[in-house]
Design an enzyme around this catalytic site. Structure first.
Site, PDB file in Angstrom:
ATOM      1  N   CYS A  77       0.864  -1.183   0.000  1.00 42.76           N
ATOM      2  CA  CYS A  77       0.000   0.000   0.000  1.00 42.76           C
ATOM      3  C   CYS A  77       0.898   1.231   0.000  1.00 42.76           C
ATOM      4  O   CYS A  77       1.747   1.383   0.884  1.00 42.76           O
ATOM      5  CB  CYS A  77      -0.855  -0.026   1.266  1.00 42.76           C
ATOM      6  SG  CYS A  77      -1.796   1.475   1.564  1.00 42.76           S
ATOM      7  N   CYS A 191      -1.020   3.863  -6.236  1.00 45.04           N
ATOM      8  CA  CYS A 191      -1.872   3.214  -5.239  1.00 45.04           C
ATOM      9  C   CYS A 191      -2.050   1.804  -5.752  1.00 45.04           C
ATOM     10  O   CYS A 191      -2.331   1.609  -6.950  1.00 45.04           O
ATOM     11  CB  CYS A 191      -3.225   3.922  -5.160  1.00 45.04           C
ATOM     12  SG  CYS A 191      -4.466   3.006  -4.195  1.00 45.04           S
TER      13      CYS A 191
HETATM   14  N1  DGL Z   1      -4.021   0.552  -1.617  1.00 42.76           N
HETATM   15  C1  DGL Z   1      -3.658   1.741  -0.939  1.00 42.76           C
HETATM   16  C2  DGL Z   1      -2.492   2.458  -1.609  1.00 42.76           C
HETATM   17  O1  DGL Z   1      -1.695   1.836  -2.268  1.00 42.76           O
HETATM   18  C3  DGL Z   1      -4.657   2.753  -0.481  1.00 42.76           C
HETATM   19  C4  DGL Z   1      -6.098   2.596  -0.510  1.00 42.76           C
HETATM   20  C5  DGL Z   1      -6.773   3.351   0.609  1.00 42.76           C
HETATM   21  O2  DGL Z   1      -7.053   4.561   0.473  1.00 42.76           O
HETATM   22  O3  DGL Z   1      -7.009   2.696   1.615  1.00 42.76           O
HETATM   23  O4  DGL Z   1      -2.307   3.641  -1.453  1.00 42.76           O
END
Ligand code: DGL
Length: 266
Positions: A77, A191
């Site tokens: 993430c 993301c």
């Molecule tokens: N998957 C996450 C990222 O790579 C974020 C998603 C969220 O806002 O929770 O930033």
């Protein structure tokens, strides 16, 4: 460190976005046992404060490392990594791999010198991203746009729901309205959820705008750190969620296709 062959790699995200890293990891380490943890009770991270994200992620990963005894943890993430990577490394005694916006590869690929970056609200404001831009941007122009709607759209898509075209159109409109945006030839998907929408993004931005994400690079980094270790799965990979198990409803097909057992509560 003497690592048991059954010891898993822990992949962590707020939701299903980290599955894009999981998919890349399975290409390079098909036999490695994996526990994927989705913090659905904390989703989305992108609209939270730095303090909320850092305390939540460090706390959860500390408890998960204790419970699952992973050989390595990957924060799959960008939001959590750009904010809490240092703190998590302080808490865990195993290698921790982060996921940060793929500015370096994008800067190597762009021909026009103008790169678009789509991320969560929290990610695009991080000093970590300023630093990546300064160190690896190589003089390119980086236009950042927050796209929180894409997180929910990716979650819905993986549960079999159609993606609302208005969400994609809104991101496209806000990015292309920025001065200089006409020159964008490379788009950083900053993301881990966003590569799940690559077809929809291609439809909006066109084939001439190349999409870049960090998944393959992260998978290679993990494989490198675990070189020489042996892997022996004792069952299917595990998909763990925080909060009610009902949060994982609709994901059955996506999880089965990736070799996971039924979702489990943390
Ligand atoms: N998957 C996450 C990222 O790579 C974020 C998603 C969220 O806002 O929770 O930033």
């Amino acid at each position: 460190m003497n690592v048991k062959a059954s010891s898993p790699i822990l992949l962590f995200d707020s939701g299903v976005g980290g599955l894009t890293v999981y998919d890349a990891l399975r290409e390079v380490l098909p036999h490695a046992p994996v526990i994927y943890a989705a913090d659905l009770a904390g989703l989305p991270y992108g609209t939270k404060t730095e303090t909320q994200i850092a305390t939540r992620v460090a706390g959860l990963l500390g408890r998960m490392a204790e419970r699952y005894q992973p050989r390595l943890a990957c924060i799959a993430c960008n939001t959590a990594s750009t904010i809490a990577l240092g703190m998590v490394r302080d808490v865990l005694e195993i290698p921790v791999v982060g996921t940060v916006p793929a500015i370096k590869p994008a800067a190597a690929l762009t021909r026009t010198g103008t790169i678009g970056l789509v991320g969560t609200e929290a990610t695009i404001r991080q000093a970590y991203v300023d630093d990546l831009e300064a160190r690896f941007g190589n003089g390119t122009r980086l236009l950042r746009v927050a796209a929180p709607g894409l997180v929910a759209a990716a979650e819905a898509k993986l549960r079999g729901h159609p993606v609302d075209p208005a969400i994609i159109a809104d991101v496209h409109a806000r990015l292309t309205a920025m001065p200089g945006a006409a020159d964008i030839d490379t788009l950083v998907l900053a993301c881990t959820h966003f590569p799940l929408l690559s077809d929809e993004l291609t439809a909006a931005f066109g084939d001439n705008v190349r999409q870049v994400d960090g998944a393959a690079g992260i998978a290679r980094r993990i494989a490198h750190l675990l070189e020489g270790q042996s892997f022996a799965a004792t069952g299917p990979n595990r998909f763990i969620v925080t909060g009610p198990l009902a949060g994982a409803a609709g994901l059955e097909a996506a999880l089965a296709a990736r070799g996971f057992g039924p979702p489990e509560a943390f």
